[in-house]
Scaffold this motif. Sequence first.
Motif, PDB file in Angstrom:
ATOM      1  N   TYR A 103       0.827  -1.205   0.000  1.00  0.00           N
ATOM      2  CA  TYR A 103       0.000   0.000   0.000  1.00  0.00           C
ATOM      3  C   TYR A 103       0.869   1.266   0.000  1.00  0.00           C
ATOM      4  O   TYR A 103       0.630   2.199  -0.785  1.00  0.00           O
ATOM      5  CB  TYR A 103      -0.911   0.005   1.233  1.00  0.00           C
ATOM      6  N   ARG A 107       1.147   3.990  -3.026  1.00  0.00           N
ATOM      7  CA  ARG A 107       0.796   5.378  -2.727  1.00  0.00           C
ATOM      8  C   ARG A 107       1.957   6.314  -3.069  1.00  0.00           C
ATOM      9  O   ARG A 107       1.752   7.409  -3.604  1.00  0.00           O
ATOM     10  CB  ARG A 107       0.444   5.505  -1.247  1.00  0.00           C
ATOM     11  N   SER A 207      -3.173   2.134  -9.939  1.00  0.00           N
ATOM     12  CA  SER A 207      -4.236   3.020  -9.440  1.00  0.00           C
ATOM     13  C   SER A 207      -3.969   3.414  -7.991  1.00  0.00           C
ATOM     14  O   SER A 207      -3.156   2.796  -7.296  1.00  0.00           O
ATOM     15  CB  SER A 207      -5.591   2.325  -9.549  1.00  0.00           C
ATOM     16  N   GLU A 208      -4.677   4.444  -7.533  1.00  0.00           N
ATOM     17  CA  GLU A 208      -4.544   4.909  -6.154  1.00  0.00           C
ATOM     18  C   GLU A 208      -4.940   3.782  -5.203  1.00  0.00           C
ATOM     19  O   GLU A 208      -6.035   3.226  -5.296  1.00  0.00           O
ATOM     20  CB  GLU A 208      -5.451   6.124  -5.922  1.00  0.00           C
ATOM     21  N   PRO A 209      -4.048   3.393  -4.291  1.00  0.00           N
ATOM     22  CA  PRO A 209      -4.349   2.260  -3.410  1.00  0.00           C
ATOM     23  C   PRO A 209      -5.385   2.602  -2.349  1.00  0.00           C
ATOM     24  O   PRO A 209      -5.629   3.773  -2.042  1.00  0.00           O
ATOM     25  CB  PRO A 209      -2.993   1.957  -2.767  1.00  0.00           C
ATOM     26  N   SER A 210      -5.977   1.568  -1.784  1.00  0.00           N
ATOM     27  CA  SER A 210      -6.995   1.737  -0.741  1.00  0.00           C
ATOM     28  C   SER A 210      -6.530   1.070   0.549  1.00  0.00           C
ATOM     29  O   SER A 210      -5.784   0.078   0.521  1.00  0.00           O
ATOM     30  CB  SER A 210      -8.317   1.117  -1.203  1.00  0.00           C
ATOM     31  N   ARG A 211      -7.006   1.585   1.682  1.00  0.00           N
ATOM     32  CA  ARG A 211      -6.706   0.982   2.976  1.00  0.00           C
ATOM     33  C   ARG A 211      -7.743  -0.068   3.363  1.00  0.00           C
ATOM     34  O   ARG A 211      -7.817  -0.477   4.527  1.00  0.00           O
ATOM     35  CB  ARG A 211      -6.663   2.063   4.064  1.00  0.00           C
ATOM     36  N   LEU A 212      -8.509  -0.523   2.408  1.00  0.00           N
ATOM     37  CA  LEU A 212      -9.572  -1.472   2.701  1.00  0.00           C
ATOM     38  C   LEU A 212      -9.025  -2.727   3.382  1.00  0.00           C
ATOM     39  O   LEU A 212      -9.675  -3.297   4.271  1.00  0.00           O
ATOM     40  CB  LEU A 212     -10.301  -1.849   1.402  1.00  0.00           C
TER      41      LEU A 212
END
Length: 233
Positions: A103, A107, A207-212
């Motif tokens: 992540y 980012r 793509s923009e990463p997620s903290r999911l």
Amino acid sequence: MIDKLKSKNGMTDEFKYIAKLLSRATLSFLKINFIGQIAIAVLGVVTIVIIIAQTFNNGGGPVHTSGQAAILVLFLARPVSFSLTILTTLGAPFLLFTLGNKYVMFRTINRLIADKGEQILFPMIDRILNKVKTNQPQLMQSGVDKTKLQLKVLQDIRDSKENKWFKKIIAYGFKKVELNEIDFRDENVSFTEILKNKIIEKLKDISEPSRLFFYLILSWQTLILLLTVFKVI
């Protein structure tokens, strides 16, 4: 004199940006792991304590039982809850560390490409590829051994004196490049330029990463805790 001053100021600005970018990346990595690892440990311990309390609620308890026997009793009494708790508590930290590292890298790639890719990252790629071409020019010629080229470029990335975060970014982009798609038989093109453009293309595709992943890991442990409390599992 003025040109030298401008050049010096430009280098200072780049250094400040790199320091700021890497400090943010490091802080983000530490926050995810520090908060996440503590939460994983707390949820795991609380769940095990609840299992023990529910299992030995008639007195006696594990105090009068050996460690191995107590674990066996807990497993036999609550096989699903106890097994899931142990496996998650042991496995989640490694999963969090791995996904957290990815992540932060993604980012950093997004921010770097958007802000200073042309000034900072792309010249680094040039330096590394030009070094390969200078030291082993046969690797950039027709009939090249693509496996050998890949290993050599990755080795030069690791051995370069660039920042370790940037080296990881460049290596990641290079690994995504399909060397079989490049025609090394054409002597009228610059293979270093082609490789550079391919690496940049792969990095821009991220793509923009997620903290999911962070919330899913903690939610899974919380779910185990709740199901244990209400004796569903």
